[in-house]
Each structure stands twice: as C-alpha cells, then as structure tokens.
Design an enzyme around this catalytic site. Structure first.
Site, PDB file in Angstrom:
ATOM      1  N   CYS A  10      76.151  83.839  66.299  1.00  0.00           N
ATOM      2  CA  CYS A  10      75.194  85.022  66.821  1.00  0.00           C
ATOM      3  C   CYS A  10      74.825  84.934  68.223  1.00  0.00           C
ATOM      4  CB  CYS A  10      74.155  85.312  65.962  1.00  0.00           C
ATOM      5  SG  CYS A  10      73.492  83.923  64.906  1.00  0.00           S
ATOM      6  N   HIS A  29      67.313  86.973  69.976  1.00  0.00           N
ATOM      7  CA  HIS A  29      68.211  85.417  69.957  1.00  0.00           C
ATOM      8  C   HIS A  29      68.954  85.229  71.251  1.00  0.00           C
ATOM      9  CE1 HIS A  29      70.404  82.839  67.087  1.00  0.00           C
ATOM     10  NE2 HIS A  29      69.624  81.915  67.948  1.00  0.00           N
ATOM     11  N   ASP A  61      77.270  89.135  61.285  1.00  0.00           N
ATOM     12  CA  ASP A  61      77.920  88.252  60.128  1.00  0.00           C
ATOM     13  C   ASP A  61      78.599  89.390  59.182  1.00  0.00           C
ATOM     14  OD1 ASP A  61      77.063  86.014  60.760  1.00  0.00           O
ATOM     15  OD2 ASP A  61      75.710  85.761  58.813  1.00  0.00           O
TER      16      ASP A  61
END
Ligand code: NAG
Ligand code: NAG
Ligand code: NAG
Ligand code: NAG
Ligand code: NAG
Ligand code: NAG
Ligand code: NAG
Length: 439
Positions: free
Chosen positions: A98, A154, A61
């Site tokens: 992401c 992730h 981000d």
C-alpha cells in the site's frame, strides 16, 4: 472526529491494486461562468471550461481476478458498467504494497527516488513521503483545483507537515467544498483491505462462495489470505510476481473519448501525476525529476505508450538471496524487478510465486516449477506469457544481462533508504488514546 479515523486508516497495511476513475462531466465544469467569460474577453483562455473535474478512486488489495469483467465469481455490476463506458487499462501496474503505491501516485517517482524502497510505513515509525518535492495534490491546487481527499492516507503522520492538508489537499475527510473551481477528489478506500466486514444483506448474495473470507471480501484483491484472488496471474500481494503488481484500472466519464475500449499499453501508477496535472493544465515546475509520463494521449486516443521501461523496485534492504550471477553488473541476490518492453526480469527473492485459483474452483492448477532454492534470476516475456509460466533466463542470457544493465543504471540513481526504527513515543496512550502526529 477526524482523529477517530486514524486507527483504521493507519493500521491498514497492504495493497496490490488500484482503480483509477475520472469523471469529467462538462456540466460540473460550468461552475465558473463569470471568470470564464472574463478570460474569454481577455485572452480567449477557455481553460476552466476545458478542465475536467477529476475523481480518482483508489482501492487497496483489489485482486486481478476480483472485478466482474475479468470473469470473476464476484459480481461488480456498477464498476463493470462504469468501465465499459470508458477505457479499461489492461496493462496497468502498481506496487505490491500500500504505502509504496501511494507514495508513487502522490510523488510521480519511483520508490528508489524517494527512499521508500523497503516495505511500508509502520504507524510507530517517524517517517513519511519526503517533503522535498511537491505532491500531485500540490500541483493540482496550484493549477486552481479545489483538492479534497477522503480515506486512507498512509504516507506518514508523525509530524503535522506530513498530513494531507499540508500536502496539497484543501480538506481531508469531510468539510464543505466550494464549487468555484474544478474539483480534484482523491477517494482512497480502506476496503477491500483487511479487516473484512460486510453488511449481511450483501454477504447473502454470495452464499454460493464456500470460502467465508472470500464471501465477505466479495462485497467489499490482492491479499490472498484476505480473500482476494489474482488468478490466473502468479503470486500475490507483497510479491514481485504479476499477481502483486498487475493492477485493475479504468478511466471513465464525460470527457473520455475512447468509450468502450480496452487499452493494452504499459501504464504505471507514477504516470497519474503528470497525466492528471496535464489535464488540469497545471505546471510540473519545481518537482524533482518525475518517473511518470503523461499518458493522456494513450488513454484517450489509444496511441502507443510513451513508457517502455518500468522499474518495479530495487530493495537492497531485503535479505539477499542466493549468490550473484555476475560480478560486473547488478547483483542478482538483491530483490528487484524491471520491465523493458515485453520482457520482465526478477532478481533476489520475489516472494511466494504459486498460482492460486479462487477457492472452490476445480481446475488444473500448475504447480511451481521445481527449481533450486537459491535460484535468483527469472526472465519472462510478459506479453506472450502474462502468467509467468515460462522462465527464459537460461535461454536468453544476453537479454538477462541487458536487463541487469538497466537495473544497475537505476541503482546508481537510488537515494538512501528511509526506514527508521519504531519510536515508542508514537504510542497513542501518550496522546489521548488516538494515533496522531507525535513530533
Ligand atoms: C459522469 O458525468 C456524466 C455527465 O454528468 C454522467 O452522465 C455520468 O453518469 C457520470 N459518471 C459517473 C461515474 O459519475
Ligand atoms: C453560464 O452562463 C450561461 C450563459 O450566460 C447560462 O445559460 C448558464 O446557465 C450559466 N451556467 C451556470 C452554471 O451558471
Ligand atoms: C488560463 O487561465 C488559467 C486560470 O487563470 C491559468 O492557470 C492558465 O495558465 C491559463 N492558460 C493559458 C494557456 O493561458
Ligand atoms: C510554478 O509555476 C507557477 C505558475 O507560473 C508558480 O505560481 C509557482 O510558484 C511555480 N512553482 C514552483 C515550485 O516554482
Ligand atoms: C566473481 O569474483 C569472485 C572473486 O573474484 C570469483 O571467485 C568468482 O568466480 C567470480 N564469479 C563470476 C561469475 O565471475
Ligand atoms: C505459497 O503459497 C501457496 C498457496 O497459498 C502455499 O500452498 C505454499 O505453501 C506457499 N509456499 C511457501 C514456501 O510458503
Ligand atoms: C515477446 O512476445 C511477443 C508476443 O508474442 C512477441 O511479439 C515478441 O517478439 C516477444 N519478444 C521476445 C524478445 O521474445
């Protein structure tokens, strides 16, 4: 201790930019004196001496307007210094979220080629980066690197096979490292992704920033509601406008010859895989066809990028928007975007495309053009118009059709989307109160 990491790591969801950072100090590489001399005696193989230590720093981000050297109200003196000692990549692209960016970094392949073209991994989804192709870390390890990862993964965790230590990393978070081999460290920050948290002493330096979110953010891009700012680019996180995908990146360290330079060649996050494995003198055998290209010549010598085409994404699982413009080529109601040379074509519903200056900044802000709510085709010359103010789709229908042809051909190579339903068995309450593999 490891498992405590899961909550913050896996609940963190969105991303819009990335920093790459390579320090390849020669001194750190002399760790293999014995084997080097052996190699020298045998076959003049100096590769260990030449192979850099690589630290790849990755931040979620990170807004385009949030690095000091882009004229930001946020000061980042350390990053500015590192960047000015190296090569700033000013034409560098990531994905608007992401896990898509991470999947492309680790696989070297577009989302349409891994089945991950729709949104992100949810913690409750039995899903992950497919196991059918080695990761960048697998190849670095095969090339003889010590591979370590710290931070946000992730890329799936519902089965053991998907965890970092089964995807090419010798260690994940902690654990002593050996200096026998050159190092590949993947340092993937959770910050500046929400939640925004900052020690008071740092927040105090930013009392001049009125907006409290941005003040906290300042010390930690992309997610505007999280305080990031992408101005003057259009749109932000999770959109296919430049604010969602045009990232901040630089390469620095002892081995970078082009110190203090700005590189405006087109580079994409998938390019790191062949670039870094190339630096490691590793092999790309056994991978599924990569979409990334080796950009080391471009980064180190400023030669033209080998990349002229960049598929931002095709996501047929997003709701269709408007009616198809043509019957005989790519369906413009599907959410997609592609770059070919200077030109970028967007179709479907790309997300909120307003221009948002940093909070408190009093400058004339262009408003979004008043177009039909069903509009689903935009064409921009990004080189001439990086802020996407001048839609050329009406003026250049031939170029629109050419770029739709590219999308059509890419679409024919897409694999089925992996986006399973949420699985109740993922509930941490069933697994000692922590998130972890449940299948
Ligand atoms: C990289 O290594 C060189 C040589 O050891 C050192 O001078 C420099 O400060 C390092 N840079 C970073 C970012 O660590
Ligand atoms: C490597 O060998 C050279 C020459 O023998 C020696 O001067 C140097 O200190 C050694 N470096 C390391 C890291 O062991
Ligand atoms: C040099 O040696 C390394 C480690 O032994 C090996 O991985 C690499 O393939 C060799 N390279 C060449 C050019 O022989
Ligand atoms: C790739 O080549 C290396 C070195 O020749 C070998 O060790 C490795 O097994 C190969 N990997 C695959 C997936 O074929
Ligand atoms: C597409 O096909 C439909 C049905 O055959 C037709 O009604 C429509 O006019 C066509 N549209 C275009 C843009 O060719
Ligand atoms: C788009 O974002 C702007 C700025 O945050 C906001 O003012 C506007 O309401 C948003 N538009 C839509 C349709 O959500
Ligand atoms: C796009 O803009 C660049 C820079 O102004 C220019 O060189 C190029 O010719 C333009 N391309 C097209 C297709 O208009």
């Amino acid at each position: 201790m490891m498992m405590k990491m899961w909550l913050p790591l896996l609940f963190a969801m969105w991303l819009s930019a990335v920093s790459g950072n390579i320090n390849n100090s020669a001194s750190m590489n002399n760790n293999n004196n014995n084997s080097n001399s052996k190699n020298n005696n045998n076959n003049n193989n100096n590769s260990n001496q030449k192979r850099p230590n690589i630290i790849f720093v990755f931040a979620d981000d990170y807004g385009f307007n949030d690095i000091g050297y882009h004229g930001s109200q946020i000061s980042t003196p350390t990053l500015d210094k590192l960047a000015s000692d190296g090569v700033k990549l000013e034409n560098y692209y990531v994905q608007p979220l992401c896990s898509p960016t991470r999947s492309q970094l680790m696989s070297g392949r577009y989302q349409i080629h891994t089945g991950l073209q729709h949104r992100i991994f949810r913690s409750e989804q039995p899903n992950g980066l497919p196991l059918d192709s080695p990761t960048m870390a697998d190849k670095m390890k095969e090339a003889g690197y010590a591979t370590h990862m710290v931070g946000k993964w992730h890329l799936g965790f519902y089965k053991d096979e998907y965890l970092p230590w089964n995807r090419g990393f010798d260690s994940y978070f902690g654990k002593g490292t050996s200096l026998e081999n050159p190092l590949f460290l993947y340092l993937a920050y959770q910050s500046v992704h929400e939640p925004l948290q900052v020690p008071e002493e740092y927040e105090r330096q930013y009392t001049h920033i009125q907006d409290s979110k941005r003040r906290s953010y300042a010390d930690n891009g992309g997610a505007r509601r999280g305080g990031a700012n992408n101005f003057p680019l259009r749109g932000g996180k999770s959109t296919l406008w430049e604010g969602g995908i045009h990232g901040v990146a630089f390469v620095t360290g002892g081995r970078v010859p082009a110190k203090g330079t700005v590189n405006r060649e087109l580079i994409h996050v998938t390019d790191w895989f062949p670039t870094l494995v190339g630096l490691a003198q590793g092999s790309l055998n056994g991978t599924k066809p990569l979409d990334g290209v080796d950009q080391w010549d471009t980064i180190s010598n400023g030669t033209p990028s080998k990349r002229t085409v960049l598929l931002h994404n095709i996501d047929p699982m997003s709701s269709n928007h408007g009616v198809p413009l043509y019957n005989d080529t790519f369906d413009t109601s599907v959410r997609a975007a592609i770059r070919v040379g200077h030109m970028k074509l967007i179709t479907g519903a790309p997300g909120n495309g307003s221009w948002v200056p940093p909070p408190g900044q009093t400058q004339a802000v262009p408003s979004e053009p008043n177009t039909s709510p069903d509009k689903n085709v935009w064409l921009f010359n990004i080189t001439a118009d990086p802020t996407e103010h001048h839609d050329l789709s009406d003026q250049m229908p031939g170029t629109v059709r050419t770029l739709l042809g590219y999308l059509q051909r890419f679409d024919q190579t897409a694999v089925p989307i992996l986006f399973p339903a949420l699985d109740k068995n993922s509930n941490p309450a069933l697994h000692g109160g922590v998130w972890g593999p449940w299948q």
